[in-house]
Write a protein that holds these residues in place. Structure first.
Motif, PDB file in Angstrom:
ATOM      1  N   GLU A  15       0.848  -1.190   0.000  1.00 58.85           N
ATOM      2  CA  GLU A  15       0.000   0.000   0.000  1.00 58.85           C
ATOM      3  C   GLU A  15       0.883   1.239   0.000  1.00 58.85           C
ATOM      4  N   TYR A  16       0.293   2.355  -0.396  1.00 56.65           N
ATOM      5  CA  TYR A  16       1.019   3.618  -0.381  1.00 56.65           C
ATOM      6  C   TYR A  16       0.385   4.526   0.666  1.00 56.65           C
ATOM      7  N   GLY A  25       4.193  -2.508   3.516  1.00 64.85           N
ATOM      8  CA  GLY A  25       3.803  -3.873   3.185  1.00 64.85           C
ATOM      9  C   GLY A  25       3.759  -4.717   4.435  1.00 64.85           C
ATOM     10  N   ARG A  26       3.083  -5.834   4.322  1.00 67.37           N
ATOM     11  CA  ARG A  26       2.949  -6.789   5.421  1.00 67.37           C
ATOM     12  C   ARG A  26       2.956  -8.179   4.811  1.00 67.37           C
ATOM     13  N   PHE A  36       6.961  -3.955   6.756  1.00 63.82           N
ATOM     14  CA  PHE A  36       8.153  -3.286   6.238  1.00 63.82           C
ATOM     15  C   PHE A  36       7.699  -2.049   5.475  1.00 63.82           C
ATOM     16  N   HIS A  37       8.643  -1.140   5.221  1.00 64.67           N
ATOM     17  CA  HIS A  37       8.298   0.077   4.488  1.00 64.67           C
ATOM     18  C   HIS A  37       9.545   0.675   3.836  1.00 64.67           C
ATOM     19  N   ALA A  38       9.302   1.540   2.861  1.00 64.38           N
ATOM     20  CA  ALA A  38      10.384   2.266   2.193  1.00 64.38           C
ATOM     21  C   ALA A  38       9.769   3.391   1.379  1.00 64.38           C
ATOM     22  N   ASP A  39      10.606   4.303   0.925  1.00 64.27           N
ATOM     23  CA  ASP A  39      10.074   5.426   0.152  1.00 64.27           C
ATOM     24  C   ASP A  39      10.250   5.264  -1.355  1.00 64.27           C
ATOM     25  N   THR A  40      10.843   4.139  -1.790  1.00 62.90           N
ATOM     26  CA  THR A  40      10.939   3.827  -3.217  1.00 62.90           C
ATOM     27  C   THR A  40      10.533   2.383  -3.434  1.00 62.90           C
ATOM     28  N   LEU A  44      11.554  -0.736  -1.203  1.00 63.02           N
ATOM     29  CA  LEU A  44      10.513  -1.592  -0.642  1.00 63.02           C
ATOM     30  C   LEU A  44      10.803  -3.059  -0.934  1.00 63.02           C
ATOM     31  N   ARG A  45      11.272  -3.337  -2.150  1.00 64.45           N
ATOM     32  CA  ARG A  45      11.622  -4.717  -2.507  1.00 64.45           C
ATOM     33  C   ARG A  45      12.740  -5.217  -1.590  1.00 64.45           C
ATOM     34  N   GLU A  46      13.748  -4.391  -1.382  1.00 68.65           N
ATOM     35  CA  GLU A  46      14.846  -4.774  -0.484  1.00 68.65           C
ATOM     36  C   GLU A  46      14.344  -4.966   0.944  1.00 68.65           C
ATOM     37  N   ALA A  47      13.473  -4.078   1.407  1.00 71.55           N
ATOM     38  CA  ALA A  47      12.927  -4.194   2.763  1.00 71.55           C
ATOM     39  C   ALA A  47      12.093  -5.453   2.914  1.00 71.55           C
TER      40      ALA A  47
END
Length: 110
Positions: A15-16, A25-26, A36-40, A44-47
């Motif tokens: 989700e954004y 994401g969960r 997990f979360h990220a700003d790109t 996000l994939r890495e997280a």
């Protein structure tokens, strides 16, 4: 467009969050809450990968079996009329009710 990611057999819904300007994401399908979360998207994939790897490592460290696959047994109730229609559709297609239902569920979930 799907808002999911998969890694090592695990899936996550993405989700954004516009207020914070981040993707969140969960991990889906497990009882433990792993987010997990990220700003790109790449971040996000890495997280997500890190969250899955950490979940598996933590389970191993504490002696817990990581929850992953489903048993393949689905039990639910439907009305007698739906049961009748499904059984008839299965019979007319030359399949068992189980085979027919698996195909219908697979198409609906894809």
């Amino acid at each position: 467009m799907t808002n999911t990611m998969t890694y090592k057999g695990y899936a996550a819904r993405i989700e954004y969050d516009d207020e914070d300007g981040i993707f969140t994401g969960r991990i889906a399908g497990i009882r433990d809450g792993v987010g997990f979360h990220a700003d790109t998207v790449e971040g996000l994939r890495e997280a997500f990968h890190e969250a899955v790897d950490d979940y598996i490592d933590t389970c191993v460290r504490i002696g817990k079996e990581p929850q992953k696959t489903y048993s393949g047994q689905v039990m639910f109730r439907v009305s007698p009329e739906v049961h009748r229609k499904a059984a008839l559709a299965a019979e007319l297609s030359g399949k068992s009710l189980n085979q027919w239902a698996e195909e219908v569920l697979d198409r609906a979930a894809s």
